[in-house]
Structure formats: structure tokens, C-alpha cells
Design an enzyme around this catalytic site. Structure first.
Site, PDB file in Angstrom:
ATOM      1  N   GLY A 176       0.826  -1.206   0.000  1.00  0.00           N
ATOM      2  CA  GLY A 176       0.000   0.000   0.000  1.00  0.00           C
ATOM      3  C   GLY A 176       0.857   1.252   0.000  1.00  0.00           C
ATOM      4  N   ARG A 184      13.615  10.071  -2.897  1.00  0.00           N
ATOM      5  CA  ARG A 184      14.509  11.212  -3.117  1.00  0.00           C
ATOM      6  C   ARG A 184      15.791  11.069  -2.302  1.00  0.00           C
ATOM      7  NH1 ARG A 184      14.973  15.982  -0.073  1.00  0.00           N
ATOM      8  NH2 ARG A 184      15.600  17.865  -1.227  1.00  0.00           N
ATOM      9  N   ARG A 225       0.732  -5.382  -6.416  1.00  0.00           N
ATOM     10  CA  ARG A 225       0.891  -6.716  -5.839  1.00  0.00           C
ATOM     11  C   ARG A 225       1.492  -7.624  -6.907  1.00  0.00           C
ATOM     12  NH1 ARG A 225       0.053  -5.432  -0.510  1.00  0.00           N
ATOM     13  NH2 ARG A 225      -1.812  -4.114  -0.341  1.00  0.00           N
ATOM     14  N   ASP A 240       5.048  -5.153   5.915  1.00  0.00           N
ATOM     15  CA  ASP A 240       5.561  -6.489   6.241  1.00  0.00           C
ATOM     16  C   ASP A 240       5.617  -7.413   5.034  1.00  0.00           C
ATOM     17  OD1 ASP A 240       2.827  -6.685   6.030  1.00  0.00           O
ATOM     18  OD2 ASP A 240       2.541  -7.810   7.879  1.00  0.00           O
ATOM     19  N   THR A 296       4.198   2.447   5.818  1.00  0.00           N
ATOM     20  CA  THR A 296       2.808   2.034   5.957  1.00  0.00           C
ATOM     21  C   THR A 296       2.106   2.975   6.920  1.00  0.00           C
ATOM     22  OG1 THR A 296       1.330   0.337   6.872  1.00  0.00           O
ATOM     23  CG2 THR A 296       3.590   0.337   7.666  1.00  0.00           C
ATOM     24  N   ASP A 336      -0.212   2.247   8.836  1.00  0.00           N
ATOM     25  CA  ASP A 336      -0.707   1.512  10.010  1.00  0.00           C
ATOM     26  C   ASP A 336       0.227   1.584  11.221  1.00  0.00           C
ATOM     27  OD1 ASP A 336      -3.007   0.709   8.729  1.00  0.00           O
ATOM     28  OD2 ASP A 336      -2.145  -1.170   7.999  1.00  0.00           O
ATOM     29  N   ASP A 394       2.593  -0.364  12.284  1.00  0.00           N
ATOM     30  CA  ASP A 394       2.516  -1.635  13.001  1.00  0.00           C
ATOM     31  C   ASP A 394       3.720  -2.546  12.782  1.00  0.00           C
ATOM     32  OD1 ASP A 394       2.032  -2.165  10.342  1.00  0.00           O
ATOM     33  OD2 ASP A 394       0.264  -3.408  10.685  1.00  0.00           O
ATOM     34  N   ARG A 411     -26.109  15.211  16.625  1.00  0.00           N
ATOM     35  CA  ARG A 411     -25.942  13.927  15.958  1.00  0.00           C
ATOM     36  C   ARG A 411     -24.879  13.062  16.637  1.00  0.00           C
ATOM     37  NH1 ARG A 411     -26.221  16.168   9.697  1.00  0.00           N
ATOM     38  NH2 ARG A 411     -28.472  15.905   9.452  1.00  0.00           N
ATOM     39  N   GLY A 439      -7.195   0.344   9.620  1.00  0.00           N
ATOM     40  CA  GLY A 439      -6.539  -0.395  10.691  1.00  0.00           C
ATOM     41  C   GLY A 439      -7.156  -1.771  10.819  1.00  0.00           C
ATOM     42  N   ARG A 440      -6.829  -2.655   9.875  1.00  0.00           N
ATOM     43  CA  ARG A 440      -7.399  -4.005   9.896  1.00  0.00           C
ATOM     44  C   ARG A 440      -6.886  -4.799  11.095  1.00  0.00           C
ATOM     45  NH1 ARG A 440      -5.645  -5.452   5.386  1.00  0.00           N
ATOM     46  NH2 ARG A 440      -3.911  -6.767   6.050  1.00  0.00           N
ATOM     47  N   ALA A 443     -12.645  12.084  20.726  1.00  0.00           N
ATOM     48  CA  ALA A 443     -13.761  11.150  20.498  1.00  0.00           C
ATOM     49  C   ALA A 443     -14.342  10.662  21.822  1.00  0.00           C
ATOM     50  CB  ALA A 443     -13.279   9.962  19.675  1.00  0.00           C
ATOM     51  N   LEU A 452      -9.025   7.921   1.648  1.00  0.00           N
ATOM     52  CA  LEU A 452      -8.689   9.317   1.891  1.00  0.00           C
ATOM     53  C   LEU A 452      -7.457   9.418   2.788  1.00  0.00           C
ATOM     54  CD1 LEU A 452      -9.744  12.349   1.749  1.00  0.00           C
ATOM     55  CD2 LEU A 452     -10.853  11.877   3.932  1.00  0.00           C
ATOM     56  N   ARG A 495      -4.838   7.555   2.882  1.00  0.00           N
ATOM     57  CA  ARG A 495      -3.564   7.201   2.249  1.00  0.00           C
ATOM     58  C   ARG A 495      -2.935   8.376   1.499  1.00  0.00           C
ATOM     59  NH1 ARG A 495      -2.041   2.096   2.425  1.00  0.00           N
ATOM     60  NH2 ARG A 495      -3.552   0.379   2.441  1.00  0.00           N
TER      61      ARG A 495
END
Length: 327
Positions: free
Chosen positions: A14, A24, A75, A106, A129, A131, A133, A166, A174-175, A190, A257, A259
């Protein structure tokens, strides 16, 4: 180890903001040290298909501020096989490439480690990445930019949430890692944050939202990592709606968005440091290592250790703090 004359650089997996800044740094550091640098288009697929482009200092002008990757990424199922990696290696030899810098996550690390071990070609990897992680680095390329993108979205959604009383459920990437959800959710104030690493039942969430309603909160925002075990923002919103009929519930999926966009100052400097360090590591005879940042210092970690180490965890104190600050 023979003296390195030509370095190949690729981005794989990704895309992440900061990859161009890293390219660079690799190109210009390589040239400064008297090396030729070749860009490999579309990651390992380009290695298999011989998509090589010679790069000079001018090739990387005006890219430090760009998101995505000028070398593209893809890929490559063929590279997962020994025969595919053998084909890629032969293409590298034909091009005269005798060392690699691979930027990615990874999956990128796994492919680079296999190629290096099977065919004895020096490889240094850079963690790229959003993430955040990967074991061996406090921060990965793109993570800070993605966080800022999410925070900006939260702030804007908060405006309309407060105007209309609302309840918003915002799903972030974040899988397997809740880093973005935790940091951006904390920075965005939040009312609740749902993470893959922490079981937060629907009843627990409802109780938290009830407390907010009892204290006359006019709006609430819940951040949900896409890998949360409750099934994603739409499913959680449906379950909560059954309890809170008076709330006007909305769902926003930020998706890809996160990424894109121009990398932050932090990601530009991090990418530059790690790209420079990767070339210097190759020059020093290192191979099968990841360059990362630990305690604001560049450190090398064995690729196998980085790939296989499952000890990466979210900060317990930050998770506790984020819960306390939502009362």
C-alpha cells in the site's frame, strides 16, 4: 561483500505519504556516495517485468511534497514463488543492480528477505505504511500524515454533529492495528474508540454513550478501526440505533482518503532520514535489515526479527488515558 555500484529502489504494498521523500533521499545519497541508482516501477511486479528506470538528482526534483509514489506500486503473485523471485533476480543482474532498498510494509519485508537470502543480494528495507505496526520503529512513513488527515476530518464532522445533535460513527483504516484510531481519536476528543486490540462490547459502548447523554452532551463521535471485532461502523451504528432512538446517527467511512495527501513535515524528515540511512547501511556492508527510528535515533533491526516479532502493542497508558478523558 563486493563494493556496491548500482542500487535499485522500489516501493511495494500500500502507498503511504512520505514514500517519495524517501525515494529522493535514496537517490541523492546514492549519487553522493558515487553509486548509480535505478528506480524499479510497480514494486516486485516491475522487478519481474524489467520495468527499470535510471534515476539522477533531477529525477527526484519537486517530489518531497507529493503523496503516493512516483515509482508506483503493485501486488505480485508471481514473486511469491521461488521461480518468480529467480526471474526477478536474473533481471536485476542483467541491469547490473547489486543491492536494493525496498520501501513498504511487512509483505514487502518478507519478499525482500526471501530474495536476499535465496540469491545473496544485499537488501535494506524502510518501513512505509500508515498503520504504524512494524516492529523495530517507533513510527513508519505515512502514519503521521494519515493521523492528521483523520483529525482534520473529525474536527469538521464535529462541527456538523454539534449543530444537529448527531451521533457520528467514523471508521478509519486499521485491519490489524488500531494505531490510527487510538491516536486520532484521542487527538480529536472522540467519546469512544473501538480497537482491534481491545474488546469493547456493544453494551459497554452503549453505557458510555448513555453517560454522555445524561450529562447533556449535544453530540458524540465514536472512532472505529476497520478491524474492530464488532463488525465495522455500519453494523455498530445499527445496533446502537436500536437503543438510542432520539439520536440522529450518521456513519462516515474515511477509507483511502487516509492514504493520500502531501506528507507532513514529520513524515518528510523521517523519510529523508531513513532513506539516507538505508543507503549508508548498504555502503557499510549491512544486509537483510530494516532501518527504523527508536527514541529519535536511527536503528537497524534484522528483517526476520521485524517480520516475526508479534510484540508490537498499542500503548496501554494511552488507551487508559483516552478512556478517562471521554467522561
Amino acid at each position: 561483500m563486493k563494493a556496491i555500484k548500482k542500487i535499485g529502489v522500489l516501493t511495494s504494498g500500500g502507498d503511504a505519504p512520505g514514500m517519495n521523500a524517501c525515494i529522493r533521499a535514496v537517490v541523492r545519497t546514492g549519487i553522493y556516495l558515487g553509486k548509480e541508482v535505478v528506480g524499479i516501477k510497480q514494486g516486485y511486479q516491475g522487478m519481474v517485468d524489467r520495468k527499470f528506470v535510471n534515476m539522477d538528482s533531477h529525477s527526484v526534483c519537486n517530489i518531497i511534497q507529493l503523496g503516493g509514489t512516483i515509482l508506483k506500486t503493485a501486488r505480485c503473485d508471481e514473486f511469491r514463488t521461488y521461480e518468480g523471485r529467480q526471474k526477478a533476480y536474473k533481471n536485476l543482474k542483467k541491469e547490473g543492480i547489486d543491492a536494493l532498498v525496498a520501501i513498504g510494509g511487512d509483505g514487502t519485508f518478507t519478499g525482500a528477505e526471501l530474495l536476499s537470502r535465496e540469491f545473496d543480494i544485499p537488501v535494506i528495507c524502510v518501513p512505509g505504511t500508515i498503520d504504524n505496526d512494524l516492529y523495530g520503529s517507533d513510527f513508519t512513513l505515512g502514519y503521521d500524515t494519515a493521523n492528521n488527515t483523520v483529525i482534520e476530518a473529525i474536527d469538521k464532522i464535529r462541527d456538523t454533529a454539534a449543530s444537529h445533535d448527531r451521533l457520528f460513527f467514523i471508521e478509519v483504516m486499521g485491519r490489524d492495528s488500531g494505531c490510527i484510531a487510538l491516536w486520532a481519536g484521542t487527538a480529536g476528543g472522540a467519546e469512544a474508540i473501538l480497537l482491534p486490540e481491545k474488546d469493547t462490547g456493544i453494551e459497554d459502548l452503549i453505557q458510555k454513550l448513555e453517560k454522555g447523554a445524561d450529562s447533556n452532551k449535544s453530540s458524540s463521535i465514536v472512532i472505529i478501526a476497520e478491524g474492530d471485532k464488532n463488525g465495522g461502523a455500519y453494523h455498530v451504528a445499527k445496533l446502537v440505533k436500536e437503543k438510542f432512538q432520539f439520536y440522529d446517527i450518521k456513519v462516515t467511512i474515511l477509507g483511502h482518503l487516509q492514504r493520500g495527501g502531501s506528507p507532513t513535515s514529520f513524515d518528510r524528515v523521517l523519510a529523508s532520514r531513513l532513506g539516507y540511512a538505508a543507503v549508508k547501511a548498504l555502503e557499510a556492508g549491512e544486509t537483510r535489515k530494516m532501518v527504523g527510528i527508536r527514541g529519535n535515533r536511527v536503528k537497524l533491526t534484522d528483517l526476520v526479527e521485524s517480520i516475526n516479532n508479534n510484540s508490537f502493542k498499542l500503548e496501554e497508558d494511552l488507551m487508559e488515558m483516552s478512556t478517562i478523558l471521554t467522561i
